[in-house]
Design an enzyme around this catalytic site. Structure first.
Site, PDB file in Angstrom:
ATOM      1  N   ASP A  39       1.094   7.200  -2.116  1.00  0.00           N
ATOM      2  CA  ASP A  39       1.633   6.150  -2.971  1.00  0.00           C
ATOM      3  C   ASP A  39       1.274   6.354  -4.443  1.00  0.00           C
ATOM      4  O   ASP A  39       0.297   7.031  -4.768  1.00  0.00           O
ATOM      5  CB  ASP A  39       1.109   4.785  -2.524  1.00  0.00           C
ATOM      6  CG  ASP A  39       1.501   4.451  -1.095  1.00  0.00           C
ATOM      7  OD1 ASP A  39       2.550   4.948  -0.651  1.00  0.00           O
ATOM      8  OD2 ASP A  39       0.748   3.717  -0.427  1.00  0.00           O
ATOM      9  N   LYS A  40       2.038   5.742  -5.306  1.00  0.00           N
ATOM     10  CA  LYS A  40       1.825   5.838  -6.748  1.00  0.00           C
ATOM     11  C   LYS A  40       0.377   5.542  -7.120  1.00  0.00           C
ATOM     12  O   LYS A  40      -0.245   6.283  -7.888  1.00  0.00           O
ATOM     13  CB  LYS A  40       2.752   4.850  -7.477  1.00  0.00           C
ATOM     14  CG  LYS A  40       2.496   4.748  -8.976  1.00  0.00           C
ATOM     15  CD  LYS A  40       3.327   3.648  -9.613  1.00  0.00           C
ATOM     16  CE  LYS A  40       2.955   3.464 -11.081  1.00  0.00           C
ATOM     17  NZ  LYS A  40       3.708   2.348 -11.720  1.00  0.00           N
TER      18      LYS A  40
END
Length: 305
Positions: A139-140
């Site tokens: 994820d970011k």
């Protein structure tokens, strides 16, 4: 123009699943890649659409439409990234928190892919223009180790290892609440949330998801854990830990609404990644230390406990 390959089934192959048969016949294509082509109706038997579990019959004519690789059109950008290892087949990077792995709608610049296109001459084309080379994602706001494929051969082999659950993936996470048991396994299926479609959730008809966790340290109101992924579903650790009542600190989606540490995202770091090199067959393992913000938070919690 797509390349068309044709195969005629003979008696000694009768009864095999079509994906197994084709993976034996086409040396440069993995079974998972064949299954994807079947899903996309690029593989037909006697000019008819079939599924991956189709059992081939004597005299069947199988046509395989292999799409021509699309030229990458995402812009290369001169972005500084931490490359842990690189050769002709793979590149292993330490992704910082806050960096998106690949471009998506409304976010076509500043991603890891943009950076890699500047530093690598080629990336695999299997996932198309938007996700070249991307075999797996984090994820970011999750930091840590990620492997990227520089060609289709490497991509197929790495994807097969992920599918077979043989890739070693170890994360460090900080949870809300104090976990009493020293270790545990969460074996609960994960799928798209039935109401909030941008979220994932533990649901009955989801895909099997297994997370093994071990407590590393306990603090006054939090717990530091090591989480090992057996499967790799979207947001798996975040969803599983929230499901058992211990969401990740700083998680804006699955965590507590009231955040006390003012983090930019969930306290989750992909610390260790191990896999078999697609070309040499050698086991390789990479690790990255906790980012400064995470280490500073741990030291703060130790002082408070």
């Amino acid at each position: 123009m797509a390349e068309i390959r044709t195969f005629l089934v003979e008696s000694n192959d009768v009864g095999k699943r079509i994906d197994v048969f084709l993976s034996e016949k086409i040396e440069d294509m993995s079974r998972s890649r064949i299954q994807k082509l079947i899903e996309d109706n690029k593989i037909k038997v006697n000019a008819k659409e079939i599924k991956s579990n189709y059992k081939i019959k004597n005299g069947d004519e199988i046509t395989v439409e292999v799409p021509k690789p699309v030229m990458l059109q995402i812009q290369a950008e001169d972005i500084d990234i931490d490359i842990l290892y690189e050769d002709d087949d793979i590149v292993v990077v330490n992704k910082p928190q806050g960096m998106v792995v690949h471009p998506a709608a409304g976010n076509y610049t500043g991603t890891l892919v943009n950076a890699l296109l500047k530093k690598c001459r080629t990336l695999s084309s299997i996932n198309g223009v938007i996700r070249p080379g991307i075999v797996h994602r984090i994820d970011k706001d999750t930091s840590g180790v990620l492997v990227v494929a520089k060609n289709d051969y490497a991509h197929q082999h790495l994807a097969e290892q992920i599918k077979e659950h043989t890739v070693k993936r170890v994360y460090i996470a900080l949870t809300e609440g104090v976990i009493k048991q020293d270790q545990g396994t969460i074996d609960k299926p994960i799928g798209r949330h039935p109401i909030h479609r941008k979220k994932m959730a533990v649901i009955e008809n989801g895909k099997r998801a297994v997370t093994h966790f071990k407590v590393l340290e306990r603090y006054k109101e939090n717990t530091l854990v090591e989480a090992r992924l057996e499967t790799g579903r979207t947001h798996q650790i975040r969803v599983h830990m929230a499901y058992i009542g211990y969401p990740l600190v700083g998680d804006p989606v699955y965590g507590f609404k009231k955040q006390k540490f003012n983090l930019k995202g969930q306290a989750l770091h992909a610390m260790v990644l191990g896999f078999i090199h697609p070309r040499t067959g050698e086991y390789m393992e990479f690790s990255s230390p906790l980012p400064d913000y995470f280490q500073n938070l741990i030291e703060k919690l130790r002082r408070m406990s």
